[in-house]
Design a protein around this motif. Structure first.
Motif, PDB file in Angstrom:
ATOM      1  N   PHE A  13       0.812  -1.218   0.000  1.00  0.00           N
ATOM      2  CA  PHE A  13       0.000   0.000   0.000  1.00  0.00           C
ATOM      3  C   PHE A  13       0.843   1.265   0.000  1.00  0.00           C
ATOM      4  N   GLY A  14       2.171   1.109  -0.087  1.00  0.00           N
ATOM      5  CA  GLY A  14       3.040   2.276  -0.176  1.00  0.00           C
ATOM      6  C   GLY A  14       3.355   2.936   1.153  1.00  0.00           C
ATOM      7  N   SER A  15       3.025   2.281   2.257  1.00  0.00           N
ATOM      8  CA  SER A  15       3.331   2.819   3.598  1.00  0.00           C
ATOM      9  C   SER A  15       4.724   2.350   3.993  1.00  0.00           C
ATOM     10  N   TYR A  16       5.736   2.876   3.306  1.00  0.00           N
ATOM     11  CA  TYR A  16       7.094   2.349   3.450  1.00  0.00           C
ATOM     12  C   TYR A  16       7.680   2.566   4.836  1.00  0.00           C
ATOM     13  N   LYS A  17       7.387   3.688   5.451  1.00  0.00           N
ATOM     14  CA  LYS A  17       7.933   3.955   6.780  1.00  0.00           C
ATOM     15  C   LYS A  17       7.400   2.931   7.786  1.00  0.00           C
ATOM     16  N   GLN A  18       6.091   2.711   7.798  1.00  0.00           N
ATOM     17  CA  GLN A  18       5.501   1.731   8.716  1.00  0.00           C
ATOM     18  C   GLN A  18       5.909   0.317   8.330  1.00  0.00           C
ATOM     19  N   ALA A  19       5.952   0.023   7.044  1.00  0.00           N
ATOM     20  CA  ALA A  19       6.356  -1.310   6.593  1.00  0.00           C
ATOM     21  C   ALA A  19       7.779  -1.612   7.030  1.00  0.00           C
ATOM     22  N   LYS A  20       8.644  -0.613   6.941  1.00  0.00           N
ATOM     23  CA  LYS A  20      10.038  -0.816   7.339  1.00  0.00           C
ATOM     24  C   LYS A  20      10.118  -1.218   8.805  1.00  0.00           C
ATOM     25  N   LEU A  21       9.391  -0.528   9.659  1.00  0.00           N
ATOM     26  CA  LEU A  21       9.399  -0.854  11.093  1.00  0.00           C
ATOM     27  C   LEU A  21       8.852  -2.257  11.355  1.00  0.00           C
ATOM     28  N   ARG A  38      12.402  -6.763   1.597  1.00  0.00           N
ATOM     29  CA  ARG A  38      11.410  -5.693   1.671  1.00  0.00           C
ATOM     30  C   ARG A  38      11.875  -4.562   2.591  1.00  0.00           C
ATOM     31  N   THR A  39      12.523  -4.917   3.719  1.00  0.00           N
ATOM     32  CA  THR A  39      13.025  -3.887   4.630  1.00  0.00           C
ATOM     33  C   THR A  39      14.052  -3.026   3.911  1.00  0.00           C
ATOM     34  N   SER A  44      15.314   2.075   1.013  1.00  0.00           N
ATOM     35  CA  SER A  44      15.711   2.718  -0.243  1.00  0.00           C
ATOM     36  C   SER A  44      14.659   3.718  -0.706  1.00  0.00           C
ATOM     37  N   ARG A  45      13.402   3.330  -0.651  1.00  0.00           N
ATOM     38  CA  ARG A  45      12.338   4.236  -1.088  1.00  0.00           C
ATOM     39  C   ARG A  45      12.235   5.460  -0.188  1.00  0.00           C
ATOM     40  N   LEU A  46      12.675   5.298   1.066  1.00  0.00           N
ATOM     41  CA  LEU A  46      12.704   6.431   1.985  1.00  0.00           C
ATOM     42  C   LEU A  46      14.015   7.207   1.858  1.00  0.00           C
ATOM     43  N   GLN A  47      14.826   6.828   0.882  1.00  0.00           N
ATOM     44  CA  GLN A  47      16.132   7.440   0.609  1.00  0.00           C
ATOM     45  C   GLN A  47      17.092   7.312   1.795  1.00  0.00           C
ATOM     46  N   GLN A  48      16.969   6.204   2.516  1.00  0.00           N
ATOM     47  CA  GLN A  48      17.858   5.883   3.624  1.00  0.00           C
ATOM     48  C   GLN A  48      18.818   4.790   3.131  1.00  0.00           C
TER      49      GLN A  48
END
Length: 103
Positions: A13-21, A38-39, A44-48
């Motif tokens: 669903f594109g919730s990358y910040k929450q998905a990462k956690l 996926r993490t 990467s998508r969060l440019q981290q």
């Protein structure tokens, strides 16, 4: 495995910040290939990119998904302004993914 599936849903669903956690907690319990991948992609998508490299490196070191790990790590190197390191990872990835269209 509930945290993994929840993280996968968040990622889709594109919730990358929450998905990462969520996926970080899943990978900490059992370093599943897809959870690590996926993490790394969320970071990467969060440019981290530095953080993404930690997970891509685990995929390579643990032999879980070395080809995908090398490609992802190469992309992170590119974003960090290290083209030689990126090229080195791409060349190594060719051994694992000879049919990869971007290599």
């Amino acid at each position: 495995y509930q945290p993994f599936y929840e993280g996968e849903r968040q990622y889709n669903f594109g919730s990358y910040k929450q998905a990462k956690l969520t996926l970080q907690s899943a990978a900490a319990v059992a370093p599943l290939r897809i959870a690590l991948l996926r993490t790394a992609r969320c970071a990467s998508r969060l440019q981290q990119y530095g953080e993404a490299m930690v997970y891509y490196d685990q995929l390579v070191r643990f032999g879980v998904a070395p080809g995908e790990g090398l490609v992802g790590r190469g992309l992170a190197w590119e974003h960090l302004g290290e083209p030689r390191k990126a090229l080195s990872d791409y060349k190594a990835a060719q051994l694992y993914l000879p049919d990869h269209e971007e290599l």
